[in-house]
Design a protein around this motif. Structure first.
Motif, mmCIF file in Angstrom:
data_model
loop_
_atom_site.group_PDB
_atom_site.id
_atom_site.type_symbol
_atom_site.label_atom_id
_atom_site.label_comp_id
_atom_site.label_asym_id
_atom_site.label_seq_id
_atom_site.Cartn_x
_atom_site.Cartn_y
_atom_site.Cartn_z
ATOM 1 N N THR A 96 -3.119 -3.758 4.593
ATOM 2 C CA THR A 96 -4.179 -4.232 5.862
ATOM 3 C C THR A 96 -4.709 -2.829 6.402
ATOM 4 O OG1 THR A 96 -2.615 -4.574 7.114
ATOM 5 C CG2 THR A 96 -3.044 -6.413 5.979
ATOM 6 N N GLU A 97 -4.298 -1.683 6.351
ATOM 7 C CA GLU A 97 -4.931 -0.700 7.051
ATOM 8 C C GLU A 97 -5.103 0.350 6.141
ATOM 9 O OE1 GLU A 97 -1.817 -0.103 10.632
ATOM 10 O OE2 GLU A 97 -0.782 -1.061 8.897
ATOM 11 N N ASN A 98 -6.123 1.112 6.024
ATOM 12 C CA ASN A 98 -6.775 2.077 5.136
ATOM 13 C C ASN A 98 -6.232 1.700 3.616
ATOM 14 O OD1 ASN A 98 -7.723 4.450 7.057
ATOM 15 N ND2 ASN A 98 -5.663 3.974 7.734
ATOM 16 N N THR A 99 -6.859 0.713 3.226
ATOM 17 C CA THR A 99 -6.315 0.168 2.083
ATOM 18 C C THR A 99 -6.657 0.778 0.920
ATOM 19 O OG1 THR A 99 -8.345 -1.335 1.890
ATOM 20 C CG2 THR A 99 -6.263 -2.304 2.742
ATOM 21 N N ASP A 100 -7.876 1.652 0.954
ATOM 22 C CA ASP A 100 -8.014 2.538 -0.306
ATOM 23 C C ASP A 100 -6.951 3.624 -0.409
ATOM 24 O OD1 ASP A 100 -8.835 3.732 2.269
ATOM 25 O OD2 ASP A 100 -10.568 4.458 1.586
ATOM 26 N N LEU A 101 -6.674 4.349 0.652
ATOM 27 C CA LEU A 101 -5.479 5.286 0.650
ATOM 28 C C LEU A 101 -4.418 4.819 0.354
ATOM 29 C CD1 LEU A 101 -6.220 7.381 4.119
ATOM 30 C CD2 LEU A 101 -6.199 8.241 1.780
ATOM 31 N N PHE A 102 -4.031 3.529 0.716
ATOM 32 C CA PHE A 102 -2.896 2.894 0.225
ATOM 33 C C PHE A 102 -2.639 2.567 -1.374
ATOM 34 C CE2 PHE A 102 0.076 -0.963 0.029
ATOM 35 C CZ PHE A 102 1.217 -0.379 0.051
ATOM 36 N N TRP A 103 -4.018 2.423 -1.858
ATOM 37 C CA TRP A 103 -3.952 2.351 -3.384
ATOM 38 C C TRP A 103 -3.665 3.612 -3.940
ATOM 39 C CZ3 TRP A 103 -7.419 4.766 -6.611
ATOM 40 C CH2 TRP A 103 -7.580 4.153 -7.968
#
Length: 783
Positions: free
Chosen positions: A513-520
């Motif tokens: 739910t936060e900075n989802t592109d980074l988490f991916w």
């Protein structure tokens, strides 16, 4: 000859006013210009430390005073030396180090003319390691010849120089070392104090010591400045900056009859005492002041009344003169600095966590498990703000940057030559956040064996590779193919959130739910988008498991490999099996070893899963036991990595072990070009995650292959000929950085998304020394 022949109380010095440093002078611990000898005796800008000297004398010394000194807030405790009929000095020091937890400890003096210096060096380093980096060493000598003192310093430092090549050899008048293994390196930069007022002591302190120590009853107060100047002259003659030598003085509790000593700060006499002591610091350069007393009330009074007033007075005097306290790196360290790194620009927040090539602990941090390194600087942050500062310093340099968690990485990229290493090993916490959801927080420097040990009492585990010495950070950002992978998935599949430092120094949190592109991106390519400083993962409930070690006659290697693959694919998910083969030995049949985990406590289930594996070839040895996951990935014995040379490894993912792949792999093993060949089973739960859910996209692969070789060209030739059988690549096991490896690691759509994220968060390619995402980065990482 002694500088003086008549011991005298310190009252003359305490009563004599001292001239403050000129207001126009500004001293910085690394960049201040040289000053005249007279000026240098005023203030060397060393941090002020205050402590207790436990006195020697009739009867046994009261060592419990050390606890009082620590509780009261003093910085240092010095223990008495050995006496006839009394406690052994080193044993007393060890006891004090063991019962305290914060103060620095030191012996009052070890005679440099007695005992092997190699033993002294090893004992000091060992006690420093056991105490968490709190031990300093004090050397003395009754001999007017400086040779014994200097030789002892040389040998002790030689024992600590674990980064030097080969064993320690030394040939001197007093110490002869024909060749002995170095180490251990101490936990911190141990200060070697040279104690005494003799000419020999002053010369050795200046030439090679880290500090000069003197007692109030060894020297006339009027000769303190002259003695300190003698230390300066010896330092300058040796090519050293006199500020490299710290100054320590031992004071009596009540200097003279009629002097009130250490009383309350409201007392006029106490104010006079503080003023006089301030003069010792800013007037004569003594930055470590010890009070010698066995009176508990006096210890408390010094710590609670005099110390705060003195600290404030010294801070005010230094602020008025523009003096910034700090320590100067020794000349022997500065001489080994690498070009391209602005060591003198290192911010104050990083000085204590920096390890340079000349430091005693450098040998323990220069290399990794697989690769010998010679970085120009290793920064070992303890907190997230220190990570931010370390990255900012590294980012300002045009030298290689390596980020290290546990230092095991097979790719070898967590060290370098001439660059900067950010070693996250001290960020090693393991914390349970929520029992109901089994969520835990792990630091990147935690070792998986330690994590497994912490989770085992809860009946939890996280699939994490096959070796307990691997660090969390490298595995949890790339994949994590472990002994529970077919049942519980990759390590990255358990990551629920991360805290990370971006290339520009921002600290962010990333999750679904936060900075989802980074988490991916972090889950499969975290090494390219930032430095993860903590992970939140969801553990699995894992109780007792079956663990088997099976050894086979692999004469028909291709048949064994193909049969192994077929059995694994046909097995339920609770079986995960890894196969290993080495270089063939003359006159012996080739051997294959399988390590297999069955996720069940039921012996019948374990046997049922293992029987098909046991029939793939003639079984030569077997070991099957019911155990727990923390025993399978147990933490290895503590110690630094001492890798040598450059690792050469090739990696691949394959959907199946086809007959063609089995024959090609068998030919590779028979050729002898790989001394370690492994196939790990993947598949199972790994494939439950959609291919586009993480940057690790090869979800359909059933197997991971890796080969270690001694010759890059020969191994590449063999491996490249096998590529038609592969479906991908696992970055953690790959040393080949040719651009075409990128598409092996990341399919076209995945790579395009990664590059877009990389451009947004790291447009200048700060993180390029691991597995570069672009052609320009790849070229830069190879230089």
């Amino acid at each position: 000859m002694s500088v003086v022949d008549r011991p005298a109380p310190l009252v003359a010095t305490l009563r004599r006013p001292h001239r403050s440093p000129p207001t126009h002078a500004r001293t910085h611990h690394r960049t201040a210009p040289h000053r005249t000898a007279r000026e240098k005796t005023m203030d060397y800008a060393h941090p002020l430390t205050l402590g207790l000297q436990i006195p020697a004398g009739p009867g046994q010394p009261d060592l419990t005073l050390a606890l009082l000194a620590e509780e009261a807030g003093l910085d240092v405790v010095v223990t008495p030396a050995s006496q006839d009929g009394g406690l052994d000095g080193w044993t007393a020091l060890s006891w004090v180090a063991g019962v305290t937890s914060r103060v620095s400890v030191s012996p009052s003096g070890i005679d440099a003319t007695t005992g092997p210096a190699t033993v002294l060096g090893r004992a000091t380093a060992s006690l420093d390691l056991l105490s968490g980096g709190r031990v300093d060493l004090t050397l003395t000598s009754q001999d007017e010849d400086a040779t014994a003192l200097e030789e002892t310093v040389d040998v002790v430092r030689g024992m600590w120089a674990t980064g030097a090549d080969g064993p320690l050899t030394y040939s001197g008048e007093h110490h002869v070392v024909p060749g002995t293994p170095r180490g251990p390196a101490p936990a911190h930069a141990v200060t070697i104090w040279v104690a005494g007022a003799s000419t020999a002591a002053l010369e050795v302190a200046g030439r090679t010591g880290d500090g000069w120590s003197v007692r109030w009853d060894e020297i006339d107060p009027s000769d303190l400045a002259a003695a300190s100047a003698a230390v300066d002259r010896a330092a300058l003659a040796a090519g050293r900056d006199p500020r490299e030598v710290r100054r320590r003085i031992v004071l009596p509790a009540a200097p003279v009859v009629g002097h009130p000593g250490w009383t309350s700060p409201e007392d006029d006499a106490a104010a006079d005492t503080v003023l006089a002591l301030r003069g010792l610091v800013v007037g004569l350069g003594f930055s470590t002041l010890l009070v010698e007393t066995d009176d508990p009330a006096m210890v408390s009074r010094v710590a609670q009344t005099v110390a705060p007033a003195l600290r404030a007075a010294v801070s005010a005097a230094r602020a008025e003169s523009g003096i910034v306290p700090g320590l100067v790196r020794p000349s022997r360290t500065r001489a080994q600095r690498h070009p391209g790194i602005r060591y003198d620009d290192l911010p104050e927040t990083l000085v204590e966590i920096a390890v340079e090539p000349g430091d005693a602990g450098y040998g323990d941090v220069r290399s990794t498990y697989m690769r010998g390194g010679s970085p120009g600087l290793v920064l070992r942050p303890r907190t997230v703000p220190e990570v931010v500062d370390a990255l900012a310093f590294a980012r300002s340099h045009d030298v290689p940057l390596a980020v290290r968690s546990g230092g095991h990485g097979i790719s070898g990229r967590s060290t370098n030559r001439g660059g900067i290493v950010l070693d996250l090993g001290r960020l090693d916490q393991t914390e349970v956040l929520d029992h109901e959801s089994r969520r835990v927080r792990l630091g990147p420097g935690a070792r998986w064996g330690a994590v497994a040990r912490e989770l085992a009492p809860l009946g939890w585990a996280i699939s994490s590779g096959d070796y307990g010495g691997v660090g969390v950070g490298g595995l949890a950002t790339s994949g994590g193919i472990g002994y529970l992978v077919r049942e519980h998935g990759l390590t990255i599949d358990h990551v629920r959130a991360v805290e990370m430092v971006l290339a520009d120094g921002q600290v962010v949190r990333a999750s679904d739910t936060e900075n989802t592109d980074l988490f991916w991106a972090v889950r499969g390519a975290g090494h390219s988008v930032g430095i993860v400083t903590s992970f939140e993962l969801e553990a699995d409930e894992v109780g007792e498991i079956g663990f088997a070690q099976l050894v086979f006659d692999a004469t028909d290697t291709a048949e064994v490999l193909e049969a192994y693959g077929a059995v694994v694919e046909a097995s339920p998910r609770d079986l995960t099996a890894f196969l290993v083969m080495g270089r063939p030995q003359p006159g012996q049949p080739p051997l294959a070893q399988i390590m297999a985990v069955v996720g069940s406590p039921d012996p019948e289930v374990i046997v049922d899963r293992l029987e098909p594996l046991a029939r793939i070839a003639p079984l030569l040895q077997q070991s099957v036991r019911l155990t727990t996951y923390d025993q399978v990935v147990a933490l290895p014995a503590p110690g630094p990595h001492q890798g040598q040379g450059e690792p050469v490894t090739r990696s691949a993912l394959a959907d199946h072990i086809t007959p063609e792949l089995a024959r090609a792999a068998a030919a590779l093993v028979r050729s002898g070009q790989s001394y370690f060949f492994q196939i790990r089973s993947v598949g199972g739960a790994v494939a439950d995650v959609p291919a586009d859910a993480t940057a690790y996209a090869h979800r359909d692969a059933g197997f991971s292959l890796v080969a270690f070789g001694a010759s890059r060209d020969r191994l590449d030739a063999r491996w490249d000929a096998m590529t038609e059988h592969f479906s991908g690549l696992y970055t953690n096991f790959e040393t080949d950085q040719r651009p075409e490896r990128l598409l092996d690691a990341y399919p076209t759509a995945t790579l395009a998304r990664l590059r877009e994220i990389k451009h947004r968060y790291d447009p200048t390619g700060v993180f390029r020394d691991n597995f570069a995402l672009g052609t320009q980065e790849a070229a830069a990482s190879r230089t």
